[in-house]
Design an enzyme around this catalytic site. Structure first.
Site, mmCIF file in Angstrom:
data_model
loop_
_atom_site.group_PDB
_atom_site.id
_atom_site.type_symbol
_atom_site.label_atom_id
_atom_site.label_comp_id
_atom_site.label_asym_id
_atom_site.label_seq_id
_atom_site.Cartn_x
_atom_site.Cartn_y
_atom_site.Cartn_z
ATOM 1 N N LYS A 197 0.857 -1.181 0.000
ATOM 2 C CA LYS A 197 0.000 0.000 0.000
ATOM 3 C C LYS A 197 0.891 1.227 0.000
ATOM 4 O O LYS A 197 1.723 1.416 0.894
ATOM 5 C CB LYS A 197 -0.907 -0.007 1.230
ATOM 6 C CG LYS A 197 -1.796 1.232 1.310
ATOM 7 C CD LYS A 197 -2.789 1.145 2.437
ATOM 8 C CE LYS A 197 -3.607 2.418 2.525
ATOM 9 N NZ LYS A 197 -4.570 2.363 3.638
ATOM 10 N N LYS A 249 -2.399 -1.560 -3.647
ATOM 11 C CA LYS A 249 -3.209 -0.340 -3.583
ATOM 12 C C LYS A 249 -2.324 0.874 -3.631
ATOM 13 O O LYS A 249 -1.310 0.880 -2.934
ATOM 14 C CB LYS A 249 -3.979 -0.365 -2.258
ATOM 15 C CG LYS A 249 -4.838 0.842 -2.002
ATOM 16 C CD LYS A 249 -5.456 0.709 -0.641
ATOM 17 C CE LYS A 249 -6.305 1.924 -0.358
ATOM 18 N NZ LYS A 249 -6.898 1.832 0.964
#
Ligand code: PBG
Length: 327
Positions: A197, A249
């Site tokens: 992320k 992400k």
């Protein structure tokens, strides 16, 4: 003059021909709908920077969950927006807190018909907006946060989450959550690890969606946009710690990362098409600069093509509706 003998265009001549040779496709089961519930709302409340997305009331969230089941979506990812916040995010652990209550309500409404996932992070619940608790110097304290994540995971599983999704990027979070779940008898509750992320400017609209209290950034715990190899290291660590699924992400600016991760991951891979990605396409389409429906479809297809088994997208329900129409 010589003409080409190899003519890839032969396989593009009709829609039926293109369908026959399509390498990846989209089905409702590939899509996970992120949904926000806000404590104390009387009516669903639009999020200005994410046209078409709302903060739900308890009732409207239940209706959205039923619709998601009818559409055949793969899952729901629930985020809570509490009315009050504190330094340690205690509302995230409270069985009566907005998120745990929503998990229980949705589970009671739709049972096992869809995979109910919950965001396991403190940022919505802390008064400083960070994903963890702070030490005396105001830095995010990794190990003190882990202890809270373990308890939060158990609270979410107890509320009825089928799967918990730690998104805080603390080191060791998957191991601690796994241990806490097992100790509480939730050996069968999988962990979807936000493994890679990145600290991204494209989270902007989400901060409005959850009324984020953050001033500053998350660069001391989320990954640096410059780094590619490091994503593999993060994934390997999460797998060692017992991650059942892996997430990358954001999605669209990180398709290289997604392709790398998909190539090496022995477990299913998700990608999160985040708020800013949603907002950009909506804004351009709203201005008439791109065709909305084709742009949405193409963007999600590209995430699947890069290697995502499942895609979290705010268009999940609308997209599944189009797929159902067979168009
Ligand atoms: C953190 C979290 C964030 C998002 C999902 N979980 C925000 C952040 O890391 O700042 C962003 C999702 C989106 O932008 O759509 N709990």
């Amino acid at each position: 003059m010589s003409f080409p003998t190899h003519r890839p265009r032969r396989l593009r001549t009709t829609a039926a021909m293109r369908r026959l040779v399509a390498e990846v496709d989209l089905a409702p089961r590939h899509l996970i709908l992120p949904a926000f519930i806000r404590e104390g709302l009387a009516e669903p409340r639009p999020i200005d920077s994410m046209p078409g997305v709302v903060q739900h009331t308890a009732d409207s969230l239940k209706r959205a969950a039923v619709e998601a089941v009818e559409l055949g979506l793969g899952g729901l990812m629930l985020f809570g927006v509490p009315a009050t916040r504190d330094a340690t995010g205690s509302a995230g652990l409270d069985p009566e807190g907005v998120l745990n209550q929503a998990i229980a309500d949705v589970r009671a409404e739709v049972g096992d018909e869809i995979v109910i996932m919950s965001d396991l992070c403190l940022d919505e619940f802390t008064d400083h907006g960070h994903c963890g608790v702070l030490d005396a110097d105001g830095r995010v304290d990794n190990d003190a946060t882990l202890e809270i994540y373990g308890k939060m995971g158990v609270a979410q599983a107890r509320a009825g989450a089928h799967m918990v999704a730690p998104s805080g990027m603390m080191d060791g979070q998957v191991a601690v959550i796994r241990q806490a779940l097992d100790a509480a008898g939730f050996e069968d509750t999988p962990v979807l690890a936000y493994a890679a992320k990145y600290a991204s400017a494209f989270y902007g609209p989400f901060r409005e969606a959850v009324d984020s209290q953050l001033s500053g950034d998350r660069r001391t715990y989320q990954m640096d946009a410059s780094n590619r190899r490091e994503a593999i290291h993060e994934v390997e660590l999460d797998l060692e710690e017992g991650a059942d699924l892996i997430m990358v992400k954001p999605a669209m600016s990180y398709l290289d990362i997604l392709a790398d991760v998909a190539a090496m991951s022995p477990v299913p891979v998700s990608a999160y098409q985040i708020s800013g990605e949603y907002a950009m396409i909506e804004a351009a389409a709203g201005n008439g600069w791109i065709d909305r429906r084709s742009a949405i479809t193409e963007s999600v297809l590209s995430i699947r093509r890069a290697g995502a088994d499942t895609v979290l997208t705010y268009w999940a329900a609308e997209l599944a509706g189009w797929l159902k129409e067979g168009k």
